[in-house]
Write a protein that holds these residues in place. Structure first.
Motif, PDB file in Angstrom:
ATOM      1  N   GLU A 146     -10.998 -17.825-101.839  1.00  0.00           N
ATOM      2  CA  GLU A 146      -9.989 -18.895-101.929  1.00  0.00           C
ATOM      3  C   GLU A 146     -10.177 -19.703-103.207  1.00  0.00           C
ATOM      4  O   GLU A 146      -9.224 -20.103-103.854  1.00  0.00           O
ATOM      5  CB  GLU A 146     -10.092 -19.817-100.703  1.00  0.00           C
ATOM      6  CG  GLU A 146      -9.575 -19.182 -99.426  1.00  0.00           C
ATOM      7  CD  GLU A 146      -9.556 -20.137 -98.242  1.00  0.00           C
ATOM      8  OE1 GLU A 146      -8.894 -19.829 -97.246  1.00  0.00           O
ATOM      9  OE2 GLU A 146     -10.236 -21.187 -98.305  1.00  0.00           O
ATOM     10  N   LYS A 147     -11.453 -19.882-103.562  1.00  0.00           N
ATOM     11  CA  LYS A 147     -11.746 -20.659-104.777  1.00  0.00           C
ATOM     12  C   LYS A 147     -11.270 -19.900-106.009  1.00  0.00           C
ATOM     13  O   LYS A 147     -10.681 -20.462-106.922  1.00  0.00           O
ATOM     14  CB  LYS A 147     -13.265 -20.901-104.861  1.00  0.00           C
ATOM     15  CG  LYS A 147     -13.614 -22.294-105.336  1.00  0.00           C
ATOM     16  CD  LYS A 147     -15.013 -22.672-104.996  1.00  0.00           C
ATOM     17  CE  LYS A 147     -16.008 -22.098-105.933  1.00  0.00           C
ATOM     18  NZ  LYS A 147     -17.346 -22.653-105.751  1.00  0.00           N
ATOM     19  N   LYS A 148     -11.509 -18.603-106.010  1.00  0.00           N
ATOM     20  CA  LYS A 148     -11.123 -17.784-107.169  1.00  0.00           C
ATOM     21  C   LYS A 148      -9.600 -17.747-107.327  1.00  0.00           C
ATOM     22  O   LYS A 148      -9.076 -17.743-108.444  1.00  0.00           O
ATOM     23  CB  LYS A 148     -11.664 -16.361-106.994  1.00  0.00           C
ATOM     24  CG  LYS A 148     -11.405 -15.480-108.198  1.00  0.00           C
ATOM     25  CD  LYS A 148     -12.218 -14.214-108.130  1.00  0.00           C
ATOM     26  CE  LYS A 148     -11.942 -13.347-109.343  1.00  0.00           C
ATOM     27  NZ  LYS A 148     -10.710 -12.609-109.244  1.00  0.00           N
ATOM     28  N   SER A 149      -8.900 -17.755-106.179  1.00  0.00           N
ATOM     29  CA  SER A 149      -7.444 -17.688-106.249  1.00  0.00           C
ATOM     30  C   SER A 149      -6.848 -19.000-106.748  1.00  0.00           C
ATOM     31  O   SER A 149      -5.645 -19.097-106.981  1.00  0.00           O
ATOM     32  CB  SER A 149      -6.872 -17.360-104.864  1.00  0.00           C
ATOM     33  OG  SER A 149      -7.008 -18.495-104.021  1.00  0.00           O
ATOM     34  N   GLY A 150      -7.695 -20.018-106.888  1.00  0.00           N
ATOM     35  CA  GLY A 150      -7.212 -21.320-107.385  1.00  0.00           C
ATOM     36  C   GLY A 150      -6.715 -22.220-106.290  1.00  0.00           C
ATOM     37  O   GLY A 150      -6.282 -23.343-106.539  1.00  0.00           O
ATOM     38  N   ALA A 151      -6.756 -21.740-105.052  1.00  0.00           N
ATOM     39  CA  ALA A 151      -6.277 -22.564-103.946  1.00  0.00           C
ATOM     40  C   ALA A 151      -7.212 -23.739-103.685  1.00  0.00           C
ATOM     41  O   ALA A 151      -6.813 -24.785-103.201  1.00  0.00           O
ATOM     42  CB  ALA A 151      -6.162 -21.716-102.681  1.00  0.00           C
ATOM     43  N   ILE A 152      -8.514 -23.535-104.034  1.00  0.00           N
ATOM     44  CA  ILE A 152      -9.492 -24.602-103.818  1.00  0.00           C
ATOM     45  C   ILE A 152      -9.989 -25.084-105.174  1.00  0.00           C
ATOM     46  O   ILE A 152     -10.399 -24.296-106.007  1.00  0.00           O
ATOM     47  CB  ILE A 152     -10.683 -24.095-102.990  1.00  0.00           C
ATOM     48  CG1 ILE A 152     -10.242 -23.811-101.564  1.00  0.00           C
ATOM     49  CG2 ILE A 152     -11.822 -25.089-103.005  1.00  0.00           C
ATOM     50  CD1 ILE A 152     -11.326 -23.187-100.717  1.00  0.00           C
ATOM     51  N   VAL A 153      -9.951 -26.383-105.383  1.00  0.00           N
ATOM     52  CA  VAL A 153     -10.498 -26.964-106.610  1.00  0.00           C
ATOM     53  C   VAL A 153     -11.620 -27.902-106.203  1.00  0.00           C
ATOM     54  O   VAL A 153     -11.414 -28.830-105.457  1.00  0.00           O
ATOM     55  CB  VAL A 153      -9.424 -27.743-107.383  1.00  0.00           C
ATOM     56  CG1 VAL A 153     -10.014 -28.320-108.645  1.00  0.00           C
ATOM     57  CG2 VAL A 153      -8.253 -26.839-107.690  1.00  0.00           C
TER      58      VAL A 153
END
Ligand code: SF4
Ligand code: SF4
Length: 367
Positions: free
Chosen positions: A359-366
């Protein structure tokens, strides 16, 4: 809201909704950034968040809405309760899921029966005196190597199947069965190896005096790496036996024995430290009815190491037979209880971390 939801899921949903409006704790761990990318929380979302939580306690001590505030926000306890409930929900086979509920009793009975089975087995194979004879450290004088290997291989295969089925059910619930890439698995492995999120926002886990301390992370490390080193010692011993034809016992300076000694010390100090810290911890941070499961697992790890090290020290004496029966019985009890005790916690967490990394890699999590 889903009317069939358990009380633990309903409470976690309520708290995540409050926290999502507040967001004060977003820098503390992985739970809050993962929570912030959701507006509503399905059962799978909540189980995912529950297994991201390390129960460090930081968000409880930092929270302006924790008891006695009317909002009654206690995220560590609510997520701990949900985690414990999820172990039963994902257990395989379902008929054995009740072992989580009365885990302490089940582990004690299984271990006692395992020890008794080895004592009886040794006596039946030879004669009663065999337990107290000197065998110059030769374990296979008491139990043939093939019998020992066949028993533990069968149990290990069962454990692998049971854990795989449980993990599959968990992954489907939190991720809908979609794949996760190698990069996310690599990130989750690094986070597991470093216990990244056990820093509690910087200072470590909070205890009864509300001061953060790194002690819980250090004892987790000792337990985790102690377990891995003992496992490595067993693998090297197996390699020696089958590939090189070198049967045990091995000398004290040999590779498997050195690995076993270092790992064994980690498995004594780590579980003992975690047990003491758990006693000192404010019970409000925990799921009190299920604390016996943690204790049973720590005790089994401690006893596995203690009996193994005693066996190494006393293997040339007349108590070797009874110590071998004790050690093998405890190890068998530990193995049999792995899919139905606290051990599963580490595996679910790993999958939750892999999902988080994706999720972090997909940019959904910052963060
Ligand atoms: S635990 Fe408390 S302070 Fe932290 S985000 Fe939730 S409501 Fe806010
Ligand atoms: S207890 Fe620690 S790991 Fe769990 S949600 Fe709170 S800050 Fe995160």
């Amino acid at each position: 809201m889903n009317q069939t939801r358990s009380a633990a899921l309903q409470e976690a949903d309520r708290l995540m909704t409050v926290c999502n409006a507040c967001r004060y704790c977003e820098g503390l761990c992985a739970v809050f950034p993962a929570m912030e990318m959701r507006r509503f929380f399905g059962d799978g979302d909540l189980n995912y968040l529950a297994h991201l939580c390390h129960q460090c306690g930081a968000c409880y001590t930092d929270c302006q809405y924790s008891p006695p505030h009317a909002f009654n926000v206690n995220v560590p306890a609510a997520l701990a309760k949900l985690r414990n409930e999820s172990y039963e929900a994902y257990a395989w086979p379902k008929s054995l899921s009740g072992a989580f509920e009365r885990n302490g009793v089940v582990v004690a009975v299984v271990s006692a029966l395992s020890v008794a089975a080895f004592v009886i087995g040794f006596v039946a194979f030879e004669n009663p005196a065999v337990l107290w004879d000197r065998h110059a450290g030769s374990f296979y004088a008491l139990m043939p190597h093939n019998a020992m290997a066949a028993l533990f291989t069968a149990v290990t295969l069962y454990v692998i199947v049971a854990l795989t089925m449980s993990l599959r059910a968990f992954w489907r619930d939190i991720n809908g069965g979609s794949r996760v890439g190698l990069e996310a698995i690599g990130r989750a492995t690094a986070d597991t190896a470093h216990l990244t999120y056990l820093h509690g926002g910087g200072g470590g886990c909070t205890s009864e005096d509300e001061k953060p301390s790194p002690a819980r992370r250090i004892y987790h490390h000792l337990t985790f790496y102690g377990f891995l080193l003992c496992f490595a010692a067993t693998c090297v011993g197996t390699l020696y036996h089958y590939v090189f034809g070198w049967p045990a016992p091995y000398p004290p300076y040999s590779f498997p024995v050195v690995l076993g000694i270092i790992g064994g010390i980690g498995l004594l100090v780590g579980p003992a430290g975690l047990f003491v810290l758990a006693r000192q911890r404010d019970p409000i941070l925990t799921d009190r009815p299920h604390r016996g499961m943690d204790t049973a697992f720590l005790l089994m790890l401690f006893l596995t190491s203690l009996t193994g090290l005693l066996l190494l020290i006393l293997r040339d004496t007349g108590v070797m037979g009874i110590l071998l029966a004790l050690h093998l019985g405890v190890v068998l009890g530990l193995f049999l209880s792995l899919p139905y005790g606290k051990f599963v916690h580490g595996l679910y967490r790993f999958l939750a971390l892999a999902k988080y990394a994706r999720e972090k890699k997909s940019g959904a999590i910052v963060e």
